[in-house]
Write a protein that holds these residues in place. Structure first.
Motif, mmCIF file in Angstrom:
data_model
loop_
_atom_site.group_PDB
_atom_site.id
_atom_site.type_symbol
_atom_site.label_atom_id
_atom_site.label_comp_id
_atom_site.label_asym_id
_atom_site.label_seq_id
_atom_site.Cartn_x
_atom_site.Cartn_y
_atom_site.Cartn_z
ATOM 1 N N ASP A 1 0.812 -1.217 0.000
ATOM 2 C CA ASP A 1 0.000 0.000 0.000
ATOM 3 C C ASP A 1 0.847 1.268 0.000
ATOM 4 O OD1 ASP A 1 -2.231 -1.637 0.059
ATOM 5 O OD2 ASP A 1 -2.589 -1.375 2.208
ATOM 6 N N GLU A 2 2.036 1.206 0.539
ATOM 7 C CA GLU A 2 2.891 2.388 0.668
ATOM 8 C C GLU A 2 3.762 2.666 -0.555
ATOM 9 O OE1 GLU A 2 5.241 2.405 4.215
ATOM 10 O OE2 GLU A 2 3.616 1.531 5.381
ATOM 11 N N LEU A 3 3.863 1.730 -1.457
ATOM 12 C CA LEU A 3 4.824 1.862 -2.553
ATOM 13 C C LEU A 3 4.609 3.107 -3.406
ATOM 14 C CD1 LEU A 3 5.232 -1.857 -3.652
ATOM 15 C CD2 LEU A 3 6.809 -0.463 -2.295
ATOM 16 N N GLN A 4 3.386 3.430 -3.752
ATOM 17 C CA GLN A 4 3.136 4.621 -4.576
ATOM 18 C C GLN A 4 3.503 5.900 -3.835
ATOM 19 O OE1 GLN A 4 2.557 4.989 -7.725
ATOM 20 N NE2 GLN A 4 2.338 2.803 -8.098
ATOM 21 N N THR A 5 3.241 5.950 -2.535
ATOM 22 C CA THR A 5 3.589 7.127 -1.742
ATOM 23 C C THR A 5 5.094 7.341 -1.731
ATOM 24 O OG1 THR A 5 1.658 6.784 -0.343
ATOM 25 C CG2 THR A 5 3.384 8.199 0.536
#
Length: 122
Positions: free
Chosen positions: A7-11
């Motif tokens: 979930d954090e990869l794009q951020t």
């Protein structure tokens, strides 16, 4: 698969655009260039890295690999033969991650200082 990591990869890409999301066997990971700035913000070194989820993330650090062969694989350089990096002692990691850590915090607070120390050592 660690959904929190996924979930954090794009951020992370928003803050570190030279890190790209790669497809792994069972999960995604980050691969790319991390720049190390000096006190003036000028880039003094760059390293090719990978960051993979660890089994207990976010309550333990992700796994950092230096894959550009800029750092020797030996204890003096805190880098193992599989290219993984020793970024700190376990007790400190447990305390730092007690309430969880984000990938962005990990890169900013742990990865960049780790590589800054390597630059200083060189």
């Amino acid at each position: 698969m660690n959904s929190t990591f996924e979930d954090e990869l794009q951020t992370v890409r928003e803050y570190f655009p030279h890190l790209n999301i790669q497809d792994g066997e069972s999960t995604h990971y980050l691969r790319g260039i991390i720049d190390i700035p000096d006190d003036n913000g000028d880039i003094v070194a760059s390293f090719l890295i990978e960051i993979h989820a660890s089994p207990n993330y976010p309550h333990r650090y992700p796994v950092l690999y230096e894959v550009g062969d800029d750092i020797p694989c030996c204890a003096d350089w805190h880098k193992y033969n599989d290219n993984s990096c020793c970024v700190g002692v376990e007790a400190e990691e447990i305390l730092r991650c007690y309430n969880g850590i984000t990938i962005t915090e990990y890169i900013t607070d742990i990865v960049i200082p780790y590589f800054a120390n390597q630059v200083y050592k060189k």
